[in-house]
Enzyme design. Structure first.
Site, PDB file in Angstrom:
ATOM      1  CG  ASP A   1     -32.293 -19.372 -37.679  1.00 46.71           C
ATOM      2  OD1 ASP A   1     -31.167 -18.906 -37.416  1.00 46.71           O
ATOM      3  OD2 ASP A   1     -32.866 -20.211 -36.967  1.00 46.71           O
TER       4      ASP A   1
ATOM      5  CE1 TYR B   1     -32.499 -26.832 -33.172  1.00 41.95           C
ATOM      6  CE2 TYR B   1     -34.286 -25.269 -32.906  1.00 41.95           C
ATOM      7  CZ  TYR B   1     -33.431 -26.217 -32.382  1.00 41.95           C
ATOM      8  OH  TYR B   1     -33.517 -26.535 -31.053  1.00 41.95           O
TER       9      TYR B   1
ATOM     10  NE  ARG C   1     -44.633 -10.269 -18.099  1.00 42.53           N
ATOM     11  CZ  ARG C   1     -45.560  -9.348 -18.395  1.00 42.53           C
ATOM     12  NH1 ARG C   1     -45.762  -9.002 -19.649  1.00 42.53           N
ATOM     13  NH2 ARG C   1     -46.273  -8.783 -17.445  1.00 42.53           N
TER      14      ARG C   1
ATOM     15  CE  LYS D   1     -27.465 -23.499 -30.480  1.00 48.36           C
ATOM     16  NZ  LYS D   1     -28.822 -23.195 -30.470  1.00 48.36           N
TER      17      LYS D   1
HETATM   18  N1  PLP Z   1     -32.094 -21.706 -34.924  1.00 44.62           N
HETATM   19  C1  PLP Z   1     -31.065 -22.547 -35.145  1.00 44.62           C
HETATM   20  C2  PLP Z   1     -30.430 -22.548 -36.497  1.00 44.62           C
HETATM   21  C3  PLP Z   1     -30.608 -23.391 -34.139  1.00 44.62           C
HETATM   22  O1  PLP Z   1     -29.588 -24.233 -34.391  1.00 44.62           O
HETATM   23  C4  PLP Z   1     -31.265 -23.363 -32.874  1.00 44.62           C
HETATM   24  C5  PLP Z   1     -30.818 -24.238 -31.774  1.00 44.62           C
HETATM   25  O2  PLP Z   1     -30.013 -25.128 -31.943  1.00 44.62           O
HETATM   26  C6  PLP Z   1     -32.333 -22.489 -32.689  1.00 44.62           C
HETATM   27  C7  PLP Z   1     -32.710 -21.673 -33.726  1.00 44.62           C
HETATM   28  C8  PLP Z   1     -33.069 -22.416 -31.358  1.00 44.62           C
HETATM   29  O3  PLP Z   1     -32.316 -21.689 -30.449  1.00 44.62           O
HETATM   30  P1  PLP Z   1     -32.427 -21.829 -28.840  1.00 44.62           P
HETATM   31  O4  PLP Z   1     -31.933 -23.195 -28.483  1.00 44.62           O
HETATM   32  O5  PLP Z   1     -31.569 -20.719 -28.360  1.00 44.62           O
HETATM   33  O6  PLP Z   1     -33.854 -21.646 -28.485  1.00 44.62           O
END
Ligand code: PLP
Length: 386
Positions: free
Chosen positions: A177, A105, A51, A202
């Site tokens: 991001d 997102y 953890r 992703k």
């Molecule tokens: N940031 C973006 C641009 C995303 O498209 C996503 C998920 O689709 C996330 C963050 C969140 O990621 P996770 O699903 O791995 O928690």
């Protein structure tokens, strides 16, 4: 003799790997042990425990990810949202205020609008393409500015250099991001971002078989986020660390193929009479094309589009295209198709989506590694039914 590791392709394979190799193993072994024999640590965060994100499998990833984005440090987390929530709470709480891009997102948007108020974190949304409007949104307690490299699902590329300059001028932390671009197309630390966040689910992993997240950037921030994550508990399991390490090694070949394939598909769609609008920053008529060319080494594998006959046509297209799998998520080796209204952005109200410019008929396509010509032929056929 230390290995010569300069280019990003070499870093993907050898960056952060143990030297000497553990037991001579060419692939980093999985240390599936929740706890480790004490080595005299007196600080809680230095105990060796899964953890606390400090097993050998975590450490390899941390070194590799930092090297990929030419940043000081990195941390992996149990999902993209674990990385995003721990980072924002570490930086903006308590009683702080955040300036966030107005098209994000959906999960991040929900976190900011639904959970942050309960935690006493304030936020305002900014037009990330209009730096002149940001100053009047500043509060005395503003701590950070948060943007996405390419917005989801409209693929807008905001004025990222202005976000960094604004943060410096006003003593804010600049956070991006970088999921959609991936370190192959963009390395935020190179233009001065303090922190880059990823859904490693992703492109970084790329094989649609784990969820994972990452925070990459300034060492002091990564340490603060690590301590927050240690308490929140969103660590990545060593087996998932192994899968992520394995996926990352092919990132360059995957993403470059996806860049090329997505551009060809975007051009095909743009020229089709049944397609009303294509959002892809690689297209010359995309409003942020010149900026994207300046910032990025490629435009990524995601595009979105609207058909002339709206929602019904979008549903017909999704039903009749044979290659893409209708599923949320993106960045994997298989082409995925979705309507953000039903999936990634379903947490927003219809009015919020309208303000953000997300039409109900918008289709998002994450281009995989299939033969580009097969995809185009498939889409040509599916458009015939729309
Ligand atoms: N940031 C973006 C641009 C995303 O498209 C996503 C998920 O689709 C996330 C963050 C969140 O990621 P996770 O699903 O791995 O928690």
């Amino acid at each position: 003799m230390a290995r010569l590791i300069k280019g990003i392709e070499s870093k993907l394979i050898h960056g952060g790997e143990p030297e000497p190799l553990i037991g001579g193993a060419v692939t980093m072994p999985i240390f599936q042990s929740s706890t480790f024999e004490s080595a005299g640590a007196t600080n809680y965060h230095d105990l060796r425990y899964i953890r606390l994100s400090n097993t050998p499998n975590h450490q390899v990833l941390h070194r590799k990810l930092a090297a990929l984005e030419n940043a000081e440090a990195a941390l992996v987390a149990g999902s993209g949202m674990a990385a995003i929530s721990a980072a924002m709470i570490a930086i903006v709480a308590p009683r702080g205020h955040l300036l966030a891009q107005n098209c994000l997102y959906g999960g991040t948007y929900d976190l900011i609008t639904q959970d942050f108020p309960e935690l006493g974190i304030e936020a305002d949304f900014i037009d990330a393409d209009d730096p002149a409007s940001w100053r009047e949104m500043l509060h005395e307690n503003t701590r950070a500015i948060y943007v996405e490299a390419m917005s989801n699902p409209l693929l807008q590329v905001s004025d990222l250099k202005a976000a960094v300059a604004f943060a410096r001028q006003h003593g804010l932390v600049s956070i991006i991001d970088n999921t959609f671009a991936s370190p192959i197309n963009f390395r935020p630390a190179e233009i001065g971002f303090d922190l880059s966040l990823h859904s490693a689910t992703k492109y970084l992993n790329g094989h649609t078989d784990i969820v994972a997240g990452a925070a990459i950037g300034r060492r002091d921030l990564v340490e603060r986020i690590t301590h927050k994550l240690n308490h929140l508990g969103g660590a990545l399991d060593p087996h998932a660390c192994f899968l992520l390490s394995r996926g990352i090694k092919t990132l360059a070949v995957r993403v470059r193929y996806q860049n090329e394939s997505a551009l060809k598909i975007a051009r095909f769609l743009e020229a089709h009479p049944k397609v009303a609008q294509v959002n892809y920053p690689g297209l010359e008529n995309h409003p942020n094309h010149i900026r994207a060319c300046e910032l990025f080494d490629g435009f990524g594998g995601v595009l979105s589009f609207e058909l002339t006959d709206g929602v019904e046509a979008a549903e017909n297209f999704i039903a009749n295209a044979s290659i893409p799998i209708s599923a949320p998520s993106l960045g994997g080796i298989e082409t995925l198709i979705t309507r953000p209204t039903n999936t990634s952005h379903s947490g927003m109200s219809a009015q919020e989506r309208a303000v953000a410019g997300i039409a109900d008929g918008l289709v998002r396509l994450s281009v995989g590694l299939e033969t580009t010509e097969d995809l185009i032929e498939d889409f040509e056929g599916a458009l015939g039914s729309c």
